[in-house]
Design a protein around this motif. Structure first.
Motif, PDB file in Angstrom:
ATOM      1  N   ILE A   1       0.880  -1.184   0.095  1.00  0.00           N
ATOM      2  CA  ILE A   1      -0.020   0.267   0.054  1.00  0.00           C
ATOM      3  C   ILE A   1       0.992   1.311  -0.117  1.00  0.00           C
ATOM      4  N   PHE A   2       0.613   2.158  -0.890  1.00  0.00           N
ATOM      5  CA  PHE A   2       1.596   3.218  -1.122  1.00  0.00           C
ATOM      6  C   PHE A   2       0.823   4.395  -0.619  1.00  0.00           C
ATOM      7  N   ARG A   3       1.336   5.077   0.349  1.00  0.00           N
ATOM      8  CA  ARG A   3       0.807   6.517   0.852  1.00  0.00           C
ATOM      9  C   ARG A   3       1.611   7.522   0.332  1.00  0.00           C
ATOM     10  N   HIS A   4       1.004   8.603  -0.140  1.00  0.00           N
ATOM     11  CA  HIS A   4       1.607   9.683  -0.744  1.00  0.00           C
ATOM     12  C   HIS A   4       1.599  10.889   0.095  1.00  0.00           C
ATOM     13  N   PHE A   5       0.637  10.895   1.316  1.00  0.00           N
ATOM     14  CA  PHE A   5       0.315  12.170   2.021  1.00  0.00           C
ATOM     15  C   PHE A   5      -0.049  11.582   3.371  1.00  0.00           C
ATOM     16  N   PRO A   6       0.306  12.230   4.421  1.00  0.00           N
ATOM     17  CA  PRO A   6       0.046  11.559   5.660  1.00  0.00           C
ATOM     18  C   PRO A   6      -1.214  11.328   6.107  1.00  0.00           C
ATOM     19  N   SER A   7      -2.205  12.256   5.682  1.00  0.00           N
ATOM     20  CA  SER A   7      -3.547  12.084   5.946  1.00  0.00           C
ATOM     21  C   SER A   7      -4.451  11.335   4.992  1.00  0.00           C
TER      22      SER A   7
ATOM     23  N   GLU B   1      10.321   7.123   1.708  1.00  0.00           N
ATOM     24  CA  GLU B   1      10.436   5.592   1.382  1.00  0.00           C
ATOM     25  C   GLU B   1      10.462   5.723   0.046  1.00  0.00           C
ATOM     26  N   PRO B   2      11.471   4.623  -0.741  1.00  0.00           N
ATOM     27  CA  PRO B   2      11.352   4.725  -2.205  1.00  0.00           C
ATOM     28  C   PRO B   2      10.456   3.672  -2.678  1.00  0.00           C
ATOM     29  N   VAL B   3      10.248   3.924  -3.844  1.00  0.00           N
ATOM     30  CA  VAL B   3       9.491   2.994  -4.608  1.00  0.00           C
ATOM     31  C   VAL B   3      10.216   1.793  -5.021  1.00  0.00           C
ATOM     32  N   PRO B   4       9.896   0.513  -4.389  1.00  0.00           N
ATOM     33  CA  PRO B   4      10.627  -0.575  -4.791  1.00  0.00           C
ATOM     34  C   PRO B   4      10.752  -1.204  -6.017  1.00  0.00           C
ATOM     35  N   LEU B   5      11.449  -0.475  -6.865  1.00  0.00           N
ATOM     36  CA  LEU B   5      11.627  -0.770  -8.381  1.00  0.00           C
ATOM     37  C   LEU B   5      12.787  -1.733  -8.387  1.00  0.00           C
TER      38      LEU B   5
ATOM     39  N   SER C   1      15.595  -4.852 -10.074  1.00  0.00           N
ATOM     40  CA  SER C   1      15.815  -5.850 -11.011  1.00  0.00           C
ATOM     41  C   SER C   1      15.980  -7.227 -10.890  1.00  0.00           C
ATOM     42  N   ALA C   2      16.248  -8.057 -11.647  1.00  0.00           N
ATOM     43  CA  ALA C   2      16.375  -9.506 -11.297  1.00  0.00           C
ATOM     44  C   ALA C   2      17.510  -9.764 -10.263  1.00  0.00           C
ATOM     45  N   ARG C   3      18.378  -8.805 -10.234  1.00  0.00           N
ATOM     46  CA  ARG C   3      19.620  -8.948  -9.265  1.00  0.00           C
ATOM     47  C   ARG C   3      19.124  -8.305  -8.126  1.00  0.00           C
ATOM     48  N   GLY C   4      18.096  -7.789  -7.868  1.00  0.00           N
ATOM     49  CA  GLY C   4      17.735  -7.155  -6.597  1.00  0.00           C
ATOM     50  C   GLY C   4      18.131  -5.983  -6.355  1.00  0.00           C
ATOM     51  N   LYS C   5      18.771  -5.193  -7.759  1.00  0.00           N
ATOM     52  CA  LYS C   5      19.091  -3.631  -7.538  1.00  0.00           C
ATOM     53  C   LYS C   5      18.245  -2.753  -8.316  1.00  0.00           C
ATOM     54  N   PRO C   6      18.571  -1.750  -8.235  1.00  0.00           N
ATOM     55  CA  PRO C   6      17.542  -0.576  -8.852  1.00  0.00           C
ATOM     56  C   PRO C   6      17.576  -0.908 -10.235  1.00  0.00           C
TER      57      PRO C   6
ATOM     58  N   SER D   1      -0.161  16.393  -8.033  1.00  0.00           N
ATOM     59  CA  SER D   1      -0.668  15.747  -9.335  1.00  0.00           C
ATOM     60  C   SER D   1       0.270  15.040 -10.154  1.00  0.00           C
ATOM     61  N   VAL D   2      -0.270  13.915 -10.867  1.00  0.00           N
ATOM     62  CA  VAL D   2       0.724  13.034 -11.340  1.00  0.00           C
ATOM     63  C   VAL D   2       1.559  13.547 -12.548  1.00  0.00           C
ATOM     64  N   ASN D   3       1.043  14.809 -12.690  1.00  0.00           N
ATOM     65  CA  ASN D   3       1.843  15.746 -13.841  1.00  0.00           C
ATOM     66  C   ASN D   3       3.052  16.430 -13.291  1.00  0.00           C
ATOM     67  N   ASP D   4       3.066  16.475 -11.887  1.00  0.00           N
ATOM     68  CA  ASP D   4       3.733  17.372 -10.930  1.00  0.00           C
ATOM     69  C   ASP D   4       5.198  16.640 -11.234  1.00  0.00           C
ATOM     70  N   PRO D   5       6.487  17.472 -11.381  1.00  0.00           N
ATOM     71  CA  PRO D   5       7.724  16.876 -11.499  1.00  0.00           C
ATOM     72  C   PRO D   5       8.407  16.298 -10.051  1.00  0.00           C
ATOM     73  N   LEU D   6       7.780  15.351  -9.415  1.00  0.00           N
ATOM     74  CA  LEU D   6       8.323  14.600  -8.261  1.00  0.00           C
ATOM     75  C   LEU D   6       8.851  13.343  -8.739  1.00  0.00           C
ATOM     76  N   PRO D   7      10.099  13.195  -8.175  1.00  0.00           N
ATOM     77  CA  PRO D   7      10.993  12.021  -8.364  1.00  0.00           C
ATOM     78  C   PRO D   7      10.419  10.588  -8.328  1.00  0.00           C
ATOM     79  N   TRP D   8       9.470  10.529  -7.520  1.00  0.00           N
ATOM     80  CA  TRP D   8       8.723   9.076  -7.382  1.00  0.00           C
ATOM     81  C   TRP D   8       7.741   8.807  -8.379  1.00  0.00           C
ATOM     82  N   ILE D   9       7.322   9.520  -9.076  1.00  0.00           N
ATOM     83  CA  ILE D   9       6.215   9.331  -9.893  1.00  0.00           C
ATOM     84  C   ILE D   9       6.596   8.383 -10.894  1.00  0.00           C
ATOM     85  N   ASP D  10       7.501   8.679 -11.880  1.00  0.00           N
ATOM     86  CA  ASP D  10       7.910   7.673 -12.820  1.00  0.00           C
ATOM     87  C   ASP D  10       8.030   6.595 -12.208  1.00  0.00           C
ATOM     88  N   ASP D  11       8.745   6.302 -11.190  1.00  0.00           N
ATOM     89  CA  ASP D  11       8.886   5.027 -10.422  1.00  0.00           C
ATOM     90  C   ASP D  11       7.766   4.414 -10.266  1.00  0.00           C
ATOM     91  N   ALA D  12       6.817   5.117  -9.696  1.00  0.00           N
ATOM     92  CA  ALA D  12       5.510   4.418  -9.508  1.00  0.00           C
ATOM     93  C   ALA D  12       4.522   3.895 -10.824  1.00  0.00           C
TER      94      ALA D  12
END
Length: 252
Positions: A6-12, A38-42, A44-49, A73-84
């Motif tokens: 479960i991914f929470r993006h905002f405390p409330s 906390e990072p999005v757990p993306l 590889s097959a070797r267990g690395k990013p 917004s999903v259109n905001d330049p936030l670093p985790w959105i592409d990973d999600a």
């Protein structure tokens, strides 16, 4: 069973009733707090990013993915959105079901090729959705033709290729879609009275700049007054949707 992530993006904007539903069925889950960096757990097959087209180890480490809401917004330049979005595509490729609430539905739509942009009006507070007749809505909604849900959004999504529209509201055409075992909901069926009360504190900033309140926006007093009357019917809807979604969970 592997846990549901479960991914929470905002405390409330936590899992609310979704977690209660999983707990009642003893389905394990783990919280990934994007709001705490906390990072999005993306992986590889070797267990690395991995690169954006990387693959997870076999088996996929989660039985399902759930993405909650958030004021961004999903259109905001936030670093985790592409990973999600990359993680969602990995899950879809692995046959692992994804469910999205509000922002989460927009992440799901964007990851699979849909677009996200402004809705004609904001929707805030209690309002009904109506089922779109068809086999898909019959599968997900059963005999529920209309139901009250909680809204808090100013943007909306277009449907990804192959997705089927399940529900609409008077102010938002795309309230809900399904693509195989994956479910995106623009509305918030996960709400609890405590969450509604907490969100009401953000209402003044949310409506600032509106020349007038549209019919699709309730005041905090209206929202909280309606909660005892509307919540039981929304619980019925949530049980139906969540119950259908967990049928697709990856089993060990």
């Amino acid at each position: 069973m592997r846990p549901v992530a479960i991914f929470r993006h905002f405390p409330s904007e936590g899992p609310g009733y979704f977690a209660t539903f999983l707990d009642a069925l003893r389905i394990p889950w783990t919280l990934i707090a994007i709001d705490r960096n906390e990072p999005v757990p993306l992986l590889s097959a070797r267990g690395k990013p991995a690169d954006r087209d990387g693959t997870f180890p076999t088996p996929f480490p989660y039985s399902g993915l759930c993405f909650m809401g958030g004021p961004m917004s999903v259109n905001d330049p936030l670093p985790w959105i592409d990973d999600a979005c990359a993680l969602i595509r990995q899950a879809v490729a692995a046959g692992v079901p994804v469910i999205g609430h509000c922002l989460g539905s927009q992440l799901l739509a964007k990851a699979l090729g849909g677009k996200v942009g402004p809705n004609p009006v904001k929707e805030i507070g209690w309002g009904d959705i109506q089922a779109i007749p068809g086999d898909a809505s019959s599968r997900w909604l059963g005999d529920i033709a209309a139901a009250p849900v909680f809204h808090w959004h100013g943007e909306t999504f277009t449907l990804p290729a192959g997705a089927e529209r399940l529900a609409q509201s008077a102010a938002c055409a795309n309230q809900m879609f399904a693509l195989g075992p994956h479910l995106g909901m623009q509305c918030h069926v996960e709400m609890t009275p405590e969450m509604i009360a907490a969100w009401c504190s953000a209402w003044p900033a949310e409506v600032a700049g509106l020349p007038a309140l549209p019919d699709s926006v309730q005041t905090p007093a209206q929202m909280q007054a309606d909660t005892p009357r509307q919540l039981p019917a929304m619980r019925v809807l949530a049980d139906r949707l969540y119950g259908e979604w967990i049928k697709g969970l990856a089993r060990d």
